[in-house]
Design an enzyme around this catalytic site. Sequence first.
Site, PDB file in Angstrom:
ATOM      1  N   SER A   4      -8.190   1.862   3.673  1.00  0.00           N
ATOM      2  CA  SER A   4      -8.733   0.620   3.111  1.00  0.00           C
ATOM      3  C   SER A   4     -10.241   0.709   3.206  1.00  0.00           C
ATOM      4  O   SER A   4     -10.754   1.502   4.004  1.00  0.00           O
ATOM      5  CB  SER A   4      -8.238  -0.566   3.944  1.00  0.00           C
ATOM      6  N   TYR A  28      -6.811  -4.494  12.477  1.00  0.00           N
ATOM      7  CA  TYR A  28      -6.518  -3.889  11.168  1.00  0.00           C
ATOM      8  C   TYR A  28      -7.571  -2.829  10.828  1.00  0.00           C
ATOM      9  O   TYR A  28      -7.227  -1.706  10.451  1.00  0.00           O
ATOM     10  CB  TYR A  28      -6.484  -4.981  10.090  1.00  0.00           C
TER      11      TYR A  28
HETATM   12  N1  LIG Z   1      -3.803  -5.723  -0.787  1.00  0.00           N
HETATM   13  C1  LIG Z   1      -5.013  -5.326  -0.464  1.00  0.00           C
HETATM   14  O1  LIG Z   1      -6.008  -5.994  -0.778  1.00  0.00           O
HETATM   15  C2  LIG Z   1      -5.225  -4.029   0.289  1.00  0.00           C
HETATM   16  C3  LIG Z   1      -6.521  -3.602   0.507  1.00  0.00           C
HETATM   17  C4  LIG Z   1      -6.742  -2.425   1.194  1.00  0.00           C
HETATM   18  C5  LIG Z   1      -5.663  -1.683   1.661  1.00  0.00           C
HETATM   19  N2  LIG Z   1      -4.388  -2.111   1.455  1.00  0.00           N
HETATM   20  C6  LIG Z   1      -3.289  -1.337   2.004  1.00  0.00           C
HETATM   21  O2  LIG Z   1      -2.357  -1.006   0.986  1.00  0.00           O
HETATM   22  C7  LIG Z   1      -1.045  -0.932   1.526  1.00  0.00           C
HETATM   23  C8  LIG Z   1      -0.093  -1.805   0.728  1.00  0.00           C
HETATM   24  O3  LIG Z   1      -0.587  -3.122   0.753  1.00  0.00           O
HETATM   25  P1  LIG Z   1       0.086  -4.294  -0.088  1.00  0.00           P
HETATM   26  O4  LIG Z   1      -0.987  -5.275  -0.339  1.00  0.00           O
HETATM   27  O5  LIG Z   1       0.836  -3.745  -1.221  1.00  0.00           O
HETATM   28  O6  LIG Z   1       1.089  -4.921   1.016  1.00  0.00           O
HETATM   29  P2  LIG Z   1       2.350  -5.902   0.787  1.00  0.00           P
HETATM   30  O7  LIG Z   1       2.367  -6.792   1.985  1.00  0.00           O
HETATM   31  O8  LIG Z   1       2.326  -6.490  -0.560  1.00  0.00           O
HETATM   32  O9  LIG Z   1       3.580  -4.896   0.870  1.00  0.00           O
HETATM   33  C9  LIG Z   1       3.808  -4.146   2.026  1.00  0.00           C
HETATM   34  C10 LIG Z   1       5.237  -3.675   2.051  1.00  0.00           C
HETATM   35  O10 LIG Z   1       5.404  -2.896   3.249  1.00  0.00           O
HETATM   36  C11 LIG Z   1       6.624  -3.264   3.852  1.00  0.00           C
HETATM   37  N3  LIG Z   1       6.593  -3.036   5.300  1.00  0.00           N
HETATM   38  C12 LIG Z   1       5.873  -3.710   6.228  1.00  0.00           C
HETATM   39  N4  LIG Z   1       6.157  -3.263   7.452  1.00  0.00           N
HETATM   40  C13 LIG Z   1       7.094  -2.282   7.314  1.00  0.00           C
HETATM   41  C14 LIG Z   1       7.795  -1.449   8.220  1.00  0.00           C
HETATM   42  N5  LIG Z   1       7.605  -1.545   9.543  1.00  0.00           N
HETATM   43  N6  LIG Z   1       8.687  -0.571   7.717  1.00  0.00           N
HETATM   44  C15 LIG Z   1       8.891  -0.469   6.391  1.00  0.00           C
HETATM   45  N7  LIG Z   1       8.274  -1.231   5.494  1.00  0.00           N
HETATM   46  C16 LIG Z   1       7.378  -2.134   5.940  1.00  0.00           C
HETATM   47  C17 LIG Z   1       6.790  -4.743   3.540  1.00  0.00           C
HETATM   48  O11 LIG Z   1       8.152  -5.158   3.655  1.00  0.00           O
HETATM   49  C18 LIG Z   1       6.257  -4.830   2.114  1.00  0.00           C
HETATM   50  O12 LIG Z   1       7.281  -4.626   1.172  1.00  0.00           O
HETATM   51  C19 LIG Z   1      -1.174  -1.350   2.997  1.00  0.00           C
HETATM   52  O13 LIG Z   1      -1.239  -0.212   3.814  1.00  0.00           O
HETATM   53  C20 LIG Z   1      -2.486  -2.094   3.021  1.00  0.00           C
HETATM   54  O14 LIG Z   1      -3.078  -2.080   4.291  1.00  0.00           O
HETATM   55  C21 LIG Z   1      -4.157  -3.287   0.769  1.00  0.00           C
END
Ligand SMILES: NC(=O)c1ccc[n+]([C@@H]2O[C@H](COP(=O)([O-])OP(=O)(O)OC[C@H]3O[C@@H](n4cnc5c(N)ncnc54)[C@H](O)[C@@H]3O)[C@@H](O)[C@H]2O)c1
Length: 284
Positions: free
Chosen positions: A181, A194
């Site tokens: 991120s 985080y």
């Molecule tokens: N959304 C943002 O703005 C953003 C920004 C930077 C980085 N990211 C990173 O991108 C990745 C995806 O983010 P997102 O926004 O799509 O998240 P999200 O919350 O929309 O989806 C995350 C998914 O991961 C699953 N999950 C959580 N814990 C789990 C576990 N222990 N085992 C298996 N599955 C699990 C959840 O059930 C969910 O379906 C993450 O690593 C996040 O840190 C997101």
Amino acid sequence: MLLKIYSITIILLDVFVLLAKCFYATFEGLYYLIFPPAEKSVAGEVVLITGTGHGIGRELAIQFAELGATVVCVDINSEGNDETIQMIKDKGLNRVYPYDCDVSNEEDVQDVVELITKEVGPVTVLVNNAGIMPCRHFMDYKPEEIQKIFQVNVFAHFWLLREILPSMIKNNYGHIVALSSMAGVIGLRNLVPYCSSKFAVRGMMEALAEELREECIGTDINFTCIFPYMVNTGLCKKPRVRFPGMLAMVSPKTAAKLIIQAVRRNTMAISIPNWYLVVHDIVR
Ligand SMILES: NC(=O)c1ccc[n+]([C@@H]2O[C@H](COP(=O)([O-])OP(=O)(O)OC[C@H]3O[C@@H](n4cnc5c(N)ncnc54)[C@H](O)[C@@H]3O)[C@@H](O)[C@H]2O)c1
Ligand SMILES: *[C@@H]1O[C@H](CO)[C@@H](O)[C@H](O)[C@H]1NC(C)=O
């Protein structure tokens, strides 16, 4: 005296070589900026994505399937994961397999990868995407919550890599992708655990790629680390931005498209938006 001259010559030579390499790298970088490398095909690859039940993971699953890959969808939320599978099957694409697994649990990961290898085949592209982002003041986090953040955001990457990397090394073929991120590049308030976890992912990816490179093992295994800023998935609840025009949130669809493009070009690191990391590197 002679020894001194000798050392100085060696140092000058080293500096000269370094400068030459810098020049070369800069021009190569500029060249690829104008003429991006061809995108490799992902058709037929077995792509394992974690966190496919929602957000970026779901979009990645859909788009990899559309490109002809076999997609293994791993999530702890089987309901969300089944929805993703249905969305892909509705497009007439059938090489998609759901697996229920808590990726933060080492034993569950061992079991699920064994099952996947048997039922689908060896994984050739691993996308460590699942992540959680609780948001509060430093002292308001409970210790268990801090541990959970590291278990999901960092340790899960290790558990999956430990199961999948050996077969990639054996075949000298594969691609490891990790979602860090921009919070893994700069520190942000209310997100201390985080940010720490995302810095860890960046370090892990860099160190592992370096280890394989220096030891010349798995020379055909590529690494891609992704640094998104804000993606509209609901993970970031109320972002406050000063210049919304410049930092507009991207949709999960766009994020997934840029991630897959980076994978297909074998790019080591990209931010979303792309210029973020470039500006950061120059400023640093
Ligand atoms: N959304 C943002 O703005 C953003 C920004 C930077 C980085 N990211 C990173 O991108 C990745 C995806 O983010 P997102 O926004 O799509 O998240 P999200 O919350 O929309 O989806 C995350 C998914 O991961 C699953 N999950 C959580 N814990 C789990 C576990 N222990 N085992 C298996 N599955 C699990 C959840 O059930 C969910 O379906 C993450 O690593 C996040 O840190 C997101
Ligand atoms: C890894 O990247 C290199 C350099 O871009 C490329 O030659 C090689 O085919 C890639 N390997 C895989 C498995 O994609």
